[in-house]
Every structure is written in C-alpha cells, then in structure tokens.
Scaffold this active site. Structure first.
Site, PDB file in Angstrom:
ATOM      1  N   HIS A 319       0.838  -1.209   0.000  1.00 41.85           N
ATOM      2  CA  HIS A 319       0.000   0.000   0.000  1.00 41.85           C
ATOM      3  C   HIS A 319       0.872   1.258   0.000  1.00 41.85           C
ATOM      4  O   HIS A 319       0.843   2.057   0.937  1.00 41.85           O
ATOM      5  CB  HIS A 319      -0.947  -0.010   1.201  1.00 41.85           C
ATOM      6  CG  HIS A 319      -1.992  -1.087   1.122  1.00 41.85           C
ATOM      7  ND1 HIS A 319      -1.846  -2.313   1.727  1.00 41.85           N
ATOM      8  CD2 HIS A 319      -3.192  -1.123   0.480  1.00 41.85           C
ATOM      9  CE1 HIS A 319      -2.911  -3.059   1.480  1.00 41.85           C
ATOM     10  NE2 HIS A 319      -3.751  -2.362   0.713  1.00 41.85           N
ATOM     11  N   PHE A 321       3.162   4.314  -2.694  1.00 40.62           N
ATOM     12  CA  PHE A 321       2.871   5.305  -3.739  1.00 40.62           C
ATOM     13  C   PHE A 321       2.709   4.658  -5.111  1.00 40.62           C
ATOM     14  O   PHE A 321       1.918   5.129  -5.938  1.00 40.62           O
ATOM     15  CB  PHE A 321       3.986   6.356  -3.770  1.00 40.62           C
ATOM     16  CG  PHE A 321       3.721   7.487  -4.728  1.00 40.62           C
ATOM     17  CD1 PHE A 321       2.600   8.299  -4.577  1.00 40.62           C
ATOM     18  CD2 PHE A 321       4.582   7.750  -5.786  1.00 40.62           C
ATOM     19  CE1 PHE A 321       2.349   9.350  -5.467  1.00 40.62           C
ATOM     20  CE2 PHE A 321       4.340   8.793  -6.667  1.00 40.62           C
ATOM     21  CZ  PHE A 321       3.223   9.584  -6.506  1.00 40.62           C
ATOM     22  N   HIS A 323       1.355   1.752  -5.619  1.00 43.90           N
ATOM     23  CA  HIS A 323      -0.019   1.230  -5.613  1.00 43.90           C
ATOM     24  C   HIS A 323      -1.001   2.377  -5.869  1.00 43.90           C
ATOM     25  O   HIS A 323      -1.963   2.219  -6.638  1.00 43.90           O
ATOM     26  CB  HIS A 323      -0.314   0.566  -4.270  1.00 43.90           C
ATOM     27  CG  HIS A 323      -1.771   0.240  -4.066  1.00 43.90           C
ATOM     28  ND1 HIS A 323      -2.440  -0.711  -4.811  1.00 43.90           N
ATOM     29  CD2 HIS A 323      -2.694   0.760  -3.196  1.00 43.90           C
ATOM     30  CE1 HIS A 323      -3.708  -0.771  -4.412  1.00 43.90           C
ATOM     31  NE2 HIS A 323      -3.886   0.112  -3.445  1.00 43.90           N
ATOM     32  N   HIS A 359      -6.584   7.437  -1.916  1.00 34.16           N
ATOM     33  CA  HIS A 359      -7.382   6.384  -1.274  1.00 34.16           C
ATOM     34  C   HIS A 359      -6.639   5.584  -0.207  1.00 34.16           C
ATOM     35  O   HIS A 359      -7.283   4.946   0.638  1.00 34.16           O
ATOM     36  CB  HIS A 359      -7.945   5.439  -2.341  1.00 34.16           C
ATOM     37  CG  HIS A 359      -6.992   4.371  -2.765  1.00 34.16           C
ATOM     38  ND1 HIS A 359      -5.942   4.611  -3.618  1.00 34.16           N
ATOM     39  CD2 HIS A 359      -6.919   3.062  -2.422  1.00 34.16           C
ATOM     40  CE1 HIS A 359      -5.269   3.491  -3.807  1.00 34.16           C
ATOM     41  NE2 HIS A 359      -5.831   2.540  -3.099  1.00 34.16           N
ATOM     42  N   ASP A 360      -5.304   5.584  -0.189  1.00 39.52           N
ATOM     43  CA  ASP A 360      -4.555   4.815   0.815  1.00 39.52           C
ATOM     44  C   ASP A 360      -3.496   5.658   1.524  1.00 39.52           C
ATOM     45  O   ASP A 360      -2.486   5.125   2.006  1.00 39.52           O
ATOM     46  CB  ASP A 360      -3.890   3.586   0.181  1.00 39.52           C
ATOM     47  CG  ASP A 360      -4.783   2.350   0.213  1.00 39.52           C
ATOM     48  OD1 ASP A 360      -5.620   2.259   1.128  1.00 39.52           O
ATOM     49  OD2 ASP A 360      -4.653   1.490  -0.679  1.00 39.52           O
ATOM     50  N   ASP A 469      -9.066  -0.380  -7.393  1.00 40.53           N
ATOM     51  CA  ASP A 469      -8.284  -0.718  -6.204  1.00 40.53           C
ATOM     52  C   ASP A 469      -7.799  -2.159  -6.220  1.00 40.53           C
ATOM     53  O   ASP A 469      -6.719  -2.469  -5.698  1.00 40.53           O
ATOM     54  CB  ASP A 469      -9.122  -0.449  -4.952  1.00 40.53           C
ATOM     55  CG  ASP A 469      -8.297  -0.487  -3.680  1.00 40.53           C
ATOM     56  OD1 ASP A 469      -7.066  -0.302  -3.751  1.00 40.53           O
ATOM     57  OD2 ASP A 469      -8.885  -0.702  -2.601  1.00 40.53           O
ATOM     58  N   GLN A 520      -5.092 -16.438  -4.283  1.00 40.97           N
ATOM     59  CA  GLN A 520      -5.713 -15.753  -5.415  1.00 40.97           C
ATOM     60  C   GLN A 520      -6.943 -16.444  -5.977  1.00 40.97           C
ATOM     61  O   GLN A 520      -7.866 -15.776  -6.451  1.00 40.97           O
ATOM     62  CB  GLN A 520      -4.679 -15.571  -6.542  1.00 40.97           C
ATOM     63  CG  GLN A 520      -3.618 -14.508  -6.244  1.00 40.97           C
ATOM     64  CD  GLN A 520      -4.228 -13.169  -5.905  1.00 40.97           C
ATOM     65  OE1 GLN A 520      -4.466 -12.861  -4.734  1.00 40.97           O
ATOM     66  NE2 GLN A 520      -4.497 -12.369  -6.904  1.00 40.97           N
TER      67      GLN A 520
END
Length: 601
Positions: A319, A321, A323, A359-360, A469, A520
């Site tokens: 999480h 920059f 991202h 957003h993060d 996201d 996943q």
C-alpha cells in the site's frame, strides 16, 4: 551527435564510457538545440564513440559473437537509426543510463524508455539481456523539455569556450587515435582505472558527502524486490527532497503522444517508472482530462498536491505510492475506455481521479481487522468503523487544507462541498467489509441505470474505485505477479505481528497456511470476477480489457496450485518411502523373517 551524418544503413555505435563526477551528470550536457543534443560528458566522464560501418549484417553478427564475453553488447535503434552499446557486466546502473542518454542525445532530465522487440518497456539496467542486430531494442525519449534555454549556450558563456566545438574536436581525435593505432591504446584503459579509483574514493569518503556523490546500493544484482523493505516506515526528509527536486525538473517535459495513449490502457507497466516520473504521469492525467483549465488549477499547486500525496504514502511493500499510481492509472484508463467524459460531469471525474490518488494515504501496512483487534489509535478515534479509510480521507483533506497544495482552492463553496462529499464516499467504499453491500446495490439498479440519477452515479463511482483498487490481476502477468508477492509480504508481516501480540490471526494472511495460488483463486473467483462482470454488464467494452485477463489469471493460479499439490504429493511419497526403508534397515536380525531353504523330497 555529429556522427549522425554517417551512412546509417549498417552502422553500429559502440559506446563505452566511465564517470568520476556526478556533478556534471546532474548538471547535464547539451548542445545548442535540444532536439540535437551532443550528450557531452566532460568534467569527469570520458566517452568513446566509435562509428563502424559494416558492409553487411553478417559482418556485424560475427563481430557480435567475437566480443569478449565479459562485456555485454546491446543493439538498439534511436529514431530508426541502428546503434550498438558495449559495456561491462558490472557497469553501475547510473552509468549505463547515462550511456543510453548520450546515445539518444537526451537532456539531463528527459525521460528515456527502452522497448524490446515485442513493444514492452524493459528496464535500463546492467541486467539487460544481450541481443543481436536482428532483434534490436528501441530507445525512445518519451518526455523531453523542448522549451527550456539551451544549456550549451549558458556553459559557453560561463566557461568562455564552446563545449559543442570541443566535443566534436575530441571525437575527431578519438577517431584519429583509433584509426592510427588500430585499437584503443593501453593508456586509455590505464586512465579509466585511475578515474574509477578516484570515483570510488569520493563515494566512500564520508566527510565528502556534501559534494553530492551517492552510491545506491539497492541497484545491485542481488536486489530481490521492487521495494526497499529495510527503510523506515515514513519517508525521510532527504528522500522526499531528492524526489521533489527531480519531479520539478521533469514536470515541464513534453510527454510523447505514444506514451499518453499507453497511459490509458490497463496493460500499463508501473514497474519501469520512478516516483518522480510517476508524478509527471499523474500530472498528465489531470491535464488530459481538462481539469487544469476547467477547474482553474494552477500547475504549481497541482505539483505541490501530488508531491504531498507522494510524501504521505509510506515505505511498505504493497500500500505505497506505486499502488496509489496503479489505482489512479486504472481509474484513468476506465474513464477513457468507457467514454465517461461524454456521460458524466467533469466534476465527477475529478472526484474519482483525486479519490484514487488519496485512497490509501498514510497506510501503515496493517488492515482494519488488526487496527480493531489491537485497539490502535485509529480504531479508537473512528469507533472501529473503517478506521483506515476514515484516516485516508482525513489525511487527504489535511493536504487540501493547505493553500499551496489545495487544487480546489479556486472553486466555489458549493463545488468544494460536492467534491468533499464525493471523495469521502469513494474512499470509504474501498473498505472490503462493505464489498457485498455495494455490489448488491449496484446490481439492483443495473437494469434501469440512469446517468442523470445521482444515486446511480454515486454507486457507479464507488464501483469504479473498487475495481481500480483491486485491478492488479487485470494487468499482464509480468506486472501483476510482483504485486501479489508484495501483498503477501505485507500480509505475512501482519500475521507475524498478530502472533507475537496474541491477537486473532487473519487466516488469509498466515504464512504457514497460505500459498500464492491459494491466496488468489478464491479471491478472483468470488470477489474480482463478480464485481468486474457487473461493471462489464454496464460497459460491455470492458470484457476484453479487464475480464478476459482476470480469467486467464485464474487459470494460471489454478494450474500453479495443481503443480504445487503434485509436488507436495511426490515429496510426501518420497519421504514415506525413505522412512520405511530406514525402519527396515534398523529392524533386528532375529525379528526378520527367515528365508526357508529348499528341501529335496
């Protein structure tokens, strides 16, 4: 370069050089015309530029095979002209970048990218795979400053002589020496050793650090990850200032049309871009969506806002920059792919893009479950209700509270109120505990979706940021899989901390239970695909762009899990056989069954 006048049909340029002073490299070298820079490397950088005309491609291939194996040979083209670069395998990464910068006649702050024959961007580093003249790479200046004052003229005035003329004279002398001697003289190699020795001393003398010499140890061949996990959580002031300086130097570059189009696609590869370059690309997004003109955003305010966003993302595996950029770039791509500019107001698009950037903000690498179970300050402040997402919103508006970084400062109070409400809704929607709630609401309105209905638009904006996201698996596998490695590293770090602190361990984060494919398969099948399919029901054009790649990713991880299960089964059988054999070997002789002797009747 003056050698551009040579016959270029079967021409290969061997560039080898070494540097002793980064002062000049940072200051750059240029000619009087930015489009025809000489790529001068004086004051500590010696360069040989040897033009060799080949009668045919076979001769070039033969010479390629005869080169000392300790060196690497890279064939590439610049503006359609074939070139050849030769450098030692242990060449420093920055020296290699300067080599290609010289070949492209690029300025010190221009952004260069190297493309392989398939058209994919590859990293300019000492680990470049050698190629042949028939499989040339393509070197391209994707962002250049065409408006700044020529540096060569400034230096000419300051030094009292013309650097371009001197460079041409030096090139002439080098060619003459090579022609007369038949090879590079030993004295040149001896000089190289002396310069390398001098540079090494400067780089390792601590009290000379003020000169600006810096050795980036992270660029070595043993670098395991795209991130520097040993760094402090928060960026240091020096780190931020270094990136800020580079960003401001490159922020006025003119980005190529090819790069602008590539930026609009879900296949964009983030790994080939540095943080300062990423900020330039974010600036391009705001410009190309007409936000600068429509909302009267001053360029310097946008730059300060982007820098503050960069500064407030932490040094954590996932999480971070990069991202932030991936989510924003996917949002930007979806806006263009679905033609939202013709369906929604510009202010809604501004809300979505800015929400993606923010957003993060200040994520520490521990999710909401940890925050709540550990009763952290954030959980207490926000009463266990989306503590992280509320914090991201708060940090975003702290940045916007400062006039120098408030990109909305020229808007009316009503516009600002609408933007604030929209950003809060979008960022809070990224809390995965609200996933089913938002998805079910969106599904319920799809059959009668109306772009003029505010509730419908709000839900679409929330779905778009949610898709952006968690969109890594919609990207090419060579881009997506490293992101999964980073995510698992962050997850495992949290579960380790939970075990140490005696907190409930998140099952999908436990390194003792989770594998790459198992993490996943369920996520893609039960979270990604249902969300992506519903968005594609509204925008059928997205089927090929985001759903097909996700289905391929599901197949990829399913096959990986089968292979791991088979390997585990084989290992188990092998171990069991070894134990049985060991037990048999240890069995006492008396207890072993006797072999009956044959009898004669």
């Amino acid at each position: 370069m003056d050698n551009r006048t040579c016959n270029n049909k079967n021409r290969y340029l061997t560039l080898s050089f070494f540097s002793c002073c980064e002062e000049w490299r940072r200051g750059g070298g240029g000619g009087e015309d930015k489009n025809k820079r000489d790529g001068v490397f004086l004051c500590g950088i010696m360069r040989e530029a040897i033009i060799r005309s080949r009668s045919d491609a076979h001769t070039a291939t033969a010479s390629y095979q005869l080169i000392d194996m300790a060196s690497k040979i890279i064939y590439f083209t610049v503006n359609g002209i074939p070139e050849r670069a030769e450098f030692p395998g242990d060449c420093p990464a920055q020296d290699l970048k300067d080599l290609f910068r010289s070949a492209a006649e690029a300025g010190p702050h221009d952004i260069l990218k190297l493309y392989n024959p398939k058209g994919n961007i590859i990293n300019i580093s000492p680990s470049l795979e050698p190629n042949s003249p028939t499989s040339c790479y393509k070197l391209e200046v994707v962002a250049a400053d065409y408006n700044s004052e020529p540096l060569g003229a400034e230096l000419t005035g300051a030094l009292g002589f013309n650097l371009s003329s001197m460079e041409k004279r030096l090139q002439g002398l080098e060619k003459k020496i090579l022609f007369e001697a038949g090879e590079t003289p030993v004295v040149v190699y001896e000089m190289k050793k002396q310069v390398d020795s001098f540079r090494e001393k400067l780089e390792n003398v601590e009290h000379l650090s003020w000169l600006g010499f810096f050795k980036n140890l992270s660029e070595g061949p043993n670098k395991l990850s795209p991130f520097y996990h040993k760094r402090t959580l928060h960026k240091t002031r020096e780190e931020c200032e270094h990136v800020r300086e580079k960003f401001l130097q490159t922020s006025s570059l003119e980005v190529s049309e090819e790069l602008r189009q590539y930026l609009k696609t879900p296949t964009f590869d983030n790994w080939q871009w540095e943080d300062a370059e990423i900020m330039v690309l974010l600036q391009v997004m705001y410009t190309d969506l007409d936000f600068i003109a429509t909302f009267n955003i001053e360029p310097e305010v946008l730059q300060q806002f982007l820098f503050e966003a960069y500064r407030h993302y932490n040094n954590i595996p996932f999480h971070n920059f990069k991202h932030c950029f991936c989510v924003t770039q996917m949002m930007y791509g979806l806006i263009w792919l679905t033609d939202l500019k013709s369906k929604m107001e510009n202010i809604d698009l501004l809300i979505m893009l800015t929400s993606a950037v923010c957003h993060d903000l200040d994520h520490t690498g521990y999710n909401n479950a940890y925050q709540i179970n550990a009763q952290t300050e954030l959980a207490l402040r926000y009463n266990d209700i989306s503590p992280l997402e509320n914090h991201h919103c708060a940090v975003a508006f702290e940045i916007l509270e400062t006039r120098e970084s408030n990109i909305f400062r020229n808007l009316s109070s009503d516009q600002y109120k609408r933007i604030r409400e929209g950003i809060i809704k979008c960022i809070l929607a990224t809390d995965m505990t609200r996933h089913n709630e938002i998805l079910n609401k969106f599904k319920s309105i799809l059959s009668g979706f109306d772009f003029t209905n505010k509730e419908h638009k709000d839900l679409l904006m929330m779905v778009l940021i949610k898709v952006s996201d968690i969109s890594n698996e919609a990207r090419p596998m060579e881009v997506a899989e490293p992101w999964l490695d980073c995510l698992l590293q962050e997850f495992f770090n949290q579960s380790d901390m939970e075990k140490l602190e005696g907190l409930p361990v998140s099952p999908f984060m436990d390194r003792d239970k989770v594998t790459k494919p198992s993490s996943q398969i369920g996520f893609i099948r039960f979270v990604l695909l249902p969300l992506f399919i519903e968005l594609a029901n509204l925008f059928p054009c997205l089927e090929q762009h985001i759903i097909d790649p996700v289905r391929k990713a599901l197949d990829y991880y399913t096959e990986m899990e089968k292979a791991l299960d088979k390997e585990k089964q084989n290992w188990s059988q092998s171990e069991s056989g070894a134990k049985n054999k060991e037990a048999a070997d240890l069995q006492p002789e008396a207890s072993k069954p006797e072999t009956q002797s044959p009898t004669v009747g």
